[in-house]
Design a protein around this motif. Structure first.
Motif, PDB file in Angstrom:
ATOM      1  N   ARG A   1       0.734  -1.219  -0.009  1.00 38.28           N
ATOM      2  CA  ARG A   1       0.071  -0.123  -0.057  1.00 38.28           C
ATOM      3  C   ARG A   1       0.716   1.423  -0.061  1.00 38.28           C
ATOM      4  O   ARG A   1       1.800   1.322   0.893  1.00 38.28           O
ATOM      5  N   ARG A   2       0.476   2.257  -0.986  1.00 36.44           N
ATOM      6  CA  ARG A   2       1.509   3.436  -1.048  1.00 36.44           C
ATOM      7  C   ARG A   2       0.770   4.582  -1.628  1.00 36.44           C
ATOM      8  O   ARG A   2      -0.311   4.614  -2.227  1.00 36.44           O
ATOM      9  N   ILE A   3       1.250   5.576  -1.006  1.00 33.31           N
ATOM     10  CA  ILE A   3       0.773   7.088  -1.603  1.00 33.31           C
ATOM     11  C   ILE A   3       1.548   7.426  -2.736  1.00 33.31           C
ATOM     12  O   ILE A   3       2.710   7.496  -2.531  1.00 33.31           O
ATOM     13  N   ARG A   4       0.958   7.625  -4.083  1.00 29.24           N
ATOM     14  CA  ARG A   4       1.823   8.031  -5.114  1.00 29.24           C
ATOM     15  C   ARG A   4       1.457   9.587  -5.039  1.00 29.24           C
ATOM     16  O   ARG A   4       0.697  10.129  -4.923  1.00 29.24           O
ATOM     17  N   THR A   5       2.820  10.081  -5.127  1.00 24.06           N
ATOM     18  CA  THR A   5       2.861  11.707  -5.502  1.00 24.06           C
ATOM     19  C   THR A   5       3.347  12.061  -6.658  1.00 24.06           C
ATOM     20  O   THR A   5       4.119  11.420  -7.248  1.00 24.06           O
ATOM     21  N   VAL A   6       3.107  13.512  -7.060  1.00 24.44           N
ATOM     22  CA  VAL A   6       3.787  13.946  -8.093  1.00 24.44           C
ATOM     23  C   VAL A   6       4.168  15.460  -7.729  1.00 24.44           C
ATOM     24  O   VAL A   6       3.236  16.084  -7.246  1.00 24.44           O
ATOM     25  N   ASP A   7       5.424  15.644  -7.925  1.00 25.84           N
ATOM     26  CA  ASP A   7       5.939  17.116  -7.366  1.00 25.84           C
ATOM     27  C   ASP A   7       5.759  17.194  -5.709  1.00 25.84           C
ATOM     28  O   ASP A   7       5.214  18.638  -5.476  1.00 25.84           O
ATOM     29  N   GLY A   8       5.637  16.311  -4.948  1.00 29.30           N
ATOM     30  CA  GLY A   8       5.260  16.437  -3.711  1.00 29.30           C
ATOM     31  C   GLY A   8       3.584  16.559  -3.236  1.00 29.30           C
ATOM     32  O   GLY A   8       3.628  16.483  -2.209  1.00 29.30           O
ATOM     33  N   GLU A   9       2.994  16.528  -4.223  1.00 26.16           N
ATOM     34  CA  GLU A   9       1.316  16.312  -3.793  1.00 26.16           C
ATOM     35  C   GLU A   9       0.813  15.105  -4.160  1.00 26.16           C
ATOM     36  O   GLU A   9       1.062  14.409  -5.101  1.00 26.16           O
ATOM     37  N   PRO A  10      -0.086  14.663  -3.207  1.00 23.91           N
ATOM     38  CA  PRO A  10      -0.757  13.306  -3.247  1.00 23.91           C
ATOM     39  C   PRO A  10      -1.588  13.159  -4.405  1.00 23.91           C
ATOM     40  O   PRO A  10      -2.403  14.002  -4.543  1.00 23.91           O
ATOM     41  N   LEU A  11      -1.492  12.073  -5.115  1.00 24.88           N
ATOM     42  CA  LEU A  11      -2.173  11.846  -6.484  1.00 24.88           C
ATOM     43  C   LEU A  11      -3.037  10.911  -6.129  1.00 24.88           C
ATOM     44  O   LEU A  11      -4.234  10.791  -6.596  1.00 24.88           O
ATOM     45  N   ALA A  12      -2.632   9.598  -5.491  1.00 23.00           N
ATOM     46  CA  ALA A  12      -3.288   8.197  -5.611  1.00 23.00           C
ATOM     47  C   ALA A  12      -2.876   7.558  -4.694  1.00 23.00           C
ATOM     48  O   ALA A  12      -1.760   7.714  -3.885  1.00 23.00           O
ATOM     49  N   VAL A  13      -3.763   6.392  -4.007  1.00 24.18           N
ATOM     50  CA  VAL A  13      -3.377   5.573  -2.962  1.00 24.18           C
ATOM     51  C   VAL A  13      -3.441   4.368  -3.693  1.00 24.18           C
ATOM     52  O   VAL A  13      -4.462   3.926  -4.408  1.00 24.18           O
TER      53      VAL A  13
ATOM     54  N   TYR B   1      -7.704   7.371  -7.193  1.00 20.51           N
ATOM     55  CA  TYR B   1      -7.004   8.677  -7.850  1.00 20.51           C
ATOM     56  C   TYR B   1      -7.761  10.016  -7.501  1.00 20.51           C
ATOM     57  O   TYR B   1      -9.165  10.049  -7.593  1.00 20.51           O
ATOM     58  N   ARG B   2      -7.257  10.901  -7.427  1.00 24.46           N
ATOM     59  CA  ARG B   2      -8.009  12.270  -7.069  1.00 24.46           C
ATOM     60  C   ARG B   2      -8.498  12.611  -8.354  1.00 24.46           C
ATOM     61  O   ARG B   2      -7.896  13.040  -9.461  1.00 24.46           O
ATOM     62  N   ALA B   3      -9.597  12.665  -8.469  1.00 29.55           N
ATOM     63  CA  ALA B   3     -10.620  13.224  -9.693  1.00 29.55           C
ATOM     64  C   ALA B   3     -10.274  14.563 -10.384  1.00 29.55           C
ATOM     65  O   ALA B   3      -9.948  15.058 -11.307  1.00 29.55           O
ATOM     66  N   SER B   4      -9.702  15.575  -9.148  1.00 30.36           N
ATOM     67  CA  SER B   4      -9.601  16.823  -9.613  1.00 30.36           C
ATOM     68  C   SER B   4      -8.294  17.182 -10.188  1.00 30.36           C
ATOM     69  O   SER B   4      -7.780  17.991 -10.652  1.00 30.36           O
ATOM     70  N   ARG B   5      -7.111  15.987 -10.188  1.00 31.27           N
ATOM     71  CA  ARG B   5      -5.968  16.004 -10.634  1.00 31.27           C
ATOM     72  C   ARG B   5      -5.625  14.846 -11.431  1.00 31.27           C
ATOM     73  O   ARG B   5      -4.338  14.750 -11.918  1.00 31.27           O
ATOM     74  N   TYR B   6      -6.576  14.082 -11.998  1.00 31.62           N
ATOM     75  CA  TYR B   6      -6.192  12.847 -12.446  1.00 31.62           C
ATOM     76  C   TYR B   6      -7.231  12.368 -13.656  1.00 31.62           C
ATOM     77  O   TYR B   6      -8.655  12.474 -13.182  1.00 31.62           O
ATOM     78  N   SER B   7      -6.950  12.125 -14.839  1.00 31.43           N
ATOM     79  CA  SER B   7      -7.718  11.324 -15.895  1.00 31.43           C
ATOM     80  C   SER B   7      -7.118  10.210 -16.604  1.00 31.43           C
ATOM     81  O   SER B   7      -5.967  10.136 -16.425  1.00 31.43           O
ATOM     82  N   PHE B   8      -7.885   9.076 -17.117  1.00 32.35           N
ATOM     83  CA  PHE B   8      -7.314   8.325 -17.848  1.00 32.35           C
ATOM     84  C   PHE B   8      -7.630   8.874 -19.492  1.00 32.35           C
ATOM     85  O   PHE B   8      -8.792   9.423 -19.689  1.00 32.35           O
ATOM     86  N   ASN B   9      -6.787   8.479 -20.352  1.00 35.08           N
ATOM     87  CA  ASN B   9      -6.908   8.752 -22.074  1.00 35.08           C
ATOM     88  C   ASN B   9      -6.907   7.556 -22.597  1.00 35.08           C
ATOM     89  O   ASN B   9      -6.337   6.595 -22.264  1.00 35.08           O
ATOM     90  N   LEU B  10      -8.050   7.170 -23.325  1.00 37.48           N
ATOM     91  CA  LEU B  10      -8.297   6.148 -24.239  1.00 37.48           C
ATOM     92  C   LEU B  10      -8.174   6.297 -25.760  1.00 37.48           C
ATOM     93  O   LEU B  10      -8.798   7.453 -26.254  1.00 37.48           O
ATOM     94  N   SER B  11      -7.511   5.545 -26.524  1.00 35.83           N
ATOM     95  CA  SER B  11      -7.489   5.726 -27.938  1.00 35.83           C
ATOM     96  C   SER B  11      -8.393   4.585 -28.614  1.00 35.83           C
ATOM     97  O   SER B  11      -8.399   3.578 -28.175  1.00 35.83           O
ATOM     98  N   LEU B  12      -9.174   5.261 -29.333  1.00 33.63           N
ATOM     99  CA  LEU B  12     -10.310   4.392 -30.003  1.00 33.63           C
ATOM    100  C   LEU B  12      -9.945   4.443 -31.527  1.00 33.63           C
ATOM    101  O   LEU B  12      -9.646   5.301 -32.079  1.00 33.63           O
ATOM    102  N   THR B  13     -10.138   3.224 -32.083  1.00 35.55           N
ATOM    103  CA  THR B  13      -9.949   2.977 -33.548  1.00 35.55           C
ATOM    104  C   THR B  13     -11.374   2.496 -33.949  1.00 35.55           C
ATOM    105  O   THR B  13     -12.165   1.993 -33.529  1.00 35.55           O
ATOM    106  N   ASN B  14     -11.186   2.785 -35.543  1.00 39.57           N
ATOM    107  CA  ASN B  14     -12.726   2.333 -36.191  1.00 39.57           C
ATOM    108  C   ASN B  14     -12.575   0.724 -36.438  1.00 39.57           C
ATOM    109  O   ASN B  14     -11.913   0.254 -36.904  1.00 39.57           O
ATOM    110  N   GLY B  15     -13.664   0.076 -35.911  1.00 34.67           N
ATOM    111  CA  GLY B  15     -13.746  -1.210 -36.132  1.00 34.67           C
ATOM    112  C   GLY B  15     -14.383  -1.655 -37.282  1.00 34.67           C
ATOM    113  O   GLY B  15     -14.981  -0.588 -38.052  1.00 34.67           O
ATOM    114  N   PRO B  16     -14.713  -2.938 -37.661  1.00 32.37           N
ATOM    115  CA  PRO B  16     -15.390  -3.150 -38.803  1.00 32.37           C
ATOM    116  C   PRO B  16     -16.713  -2.890 -38.742  1.00 32.37           C
ATOM    117  O   PRO B  16     -17.414  -2.674 -37.665  1.00 32.37           O
ATOM    118  N   ALA B  17     -17.104  -2.517 -40.152  1.00 30.10           N
ATOM    119  CA  ALA B  17     -18.414  -2.221 -39.969  1.00 30.10           C
ATOM    120  C   ALA B  17     -19.775  -3.232 -40.061  1.00 30.10           C
ATOM    121  O   ALA B  17     -19.392  -4.465 -39.985  1.00 30.10           O
TER     122      ALA B  17
END
Length: 263
Positions: A152-164, A247-263
């Motif tokens: 169990r860890r607290i992840r920080t970025v630039d000294g600020e807590p971001l995630a547990v 994760y803190r929603a005020s400081r964090y987001s996930f990015n997803l890359s989507l591709t066009n599938g078969p018709a």
């Protein structure tokens, strides 16, 4: 209410000289609160209102703009909901740092933060072998498992807590030392130990911060949090790690890359 109002000076650190203006136009179809929110957002995004800037209180802002206090409150709440402002008891309303946007890939948060130019760090709260209950054995897909390594860890970025970060590891994997966990990502340590990571199953969700979450992450109880659970497999199909993180929603987001599938 006049045709135009000007934003008064903002209370902030001495290093920042505000002298910025926001113009509100009642004749526009855009609601007044939205006009204020839009122009504040532009000032935050282009750096005129840097992270840490403390806004004047709602009463002073409303008086300076010649608007009602509820209108100003709604404008501020709009940006709070977007993660651009945060209300802190005893401090007031502040501009927060830009969100960390993380791509979805088989990588550790530590390495992603370093790649984005931040300075990642970790505080290790738990690193021990403990009896494996039914949940841990099921998560590691190993019925009858006797022990599990719990992290169990607290992840920080630039000294600020971001995630547990919480993890189960099979007990026969090399045990990471606390010092290693503070300075490296878990996946990097696993690869260094000879574990060949192959694939993962991951789910993303959201929930509200508990008092414990709020204390660890510097948020208010009830603040929005993102959640992620991941099961990671090596090239033989064996589970080598199960993680469940918030994760803190005020400081964090996930990015997803989507591709066009078969018709």
């Amino acid at each position: 209410m006049t045709a135009a109002g000007r934003l008064p000076r903002v209370n902030s650190s001495p290093a920042w000289d505000p002298a910025r203006e926001i113009v509100v136009e009642p004749a526009r179809p855009e609601p007044l609160y939205a006009q204020v929110a839009r122009q504040l957002q532009a000032a935050i995004e282009d750096g005129r209102l840097p992270a840490g800037t403390r806004l004047a209180n709602e009463i002073d802002l409303a008086a300076g703009l010649r608007l009602s206090r509820p209108t100003v409150r709604q404008a501020i709440q709009t940006l709070v909901n977007q993660g651009l402002l945060v209300r802190k008891r005893g401090v007031g309303t502040q501009v927060v740092r830009t969100k960390v946007a993380r791509p979805l890939r088989l990588s550790s948060l530590f390495d992603d933060l370093a790649g984005l130019g931040g300075t990642p760090g970790s505080a290790v709260l738990v690193n021990r072998l403990e009896p494996a209950g039914p949940d841990a054995a099921a998560r590691l897909e190993c019925p009858g498992l006797g022990e599990v390594r719990r992290l169990r860890r607290i992840r920080t970025v630039d000294g600020e807590p971001l995630a547990v970060m919480n993890n189960y590891l099979p007990p026969d994997l090399p045990a990471p030392a606390d010092e290693e966990l503070r300075g490296h990502g878990l996946y990097q340590l696993l690869r260094t130990a000879g574990v060949r990571l192959h694939s993962a199953q991951q789910s993303i969700g959201a929930r509200l911060a508990t008092p414990e979450d709020a204390d660890l992450l510097g948020e208010q109880p009830g603040a929005a949090l993102l959640t992620m659970a991941r099961t990671t497999y090596d090239e033989t199909g064996r589970v080598v790690e199960y993680g469940w993180h918030v994760y803190r929603a005020s400081r964090y987001s996930f990015n997803l890359s989507l591709t066009n599938g078969p018709a």
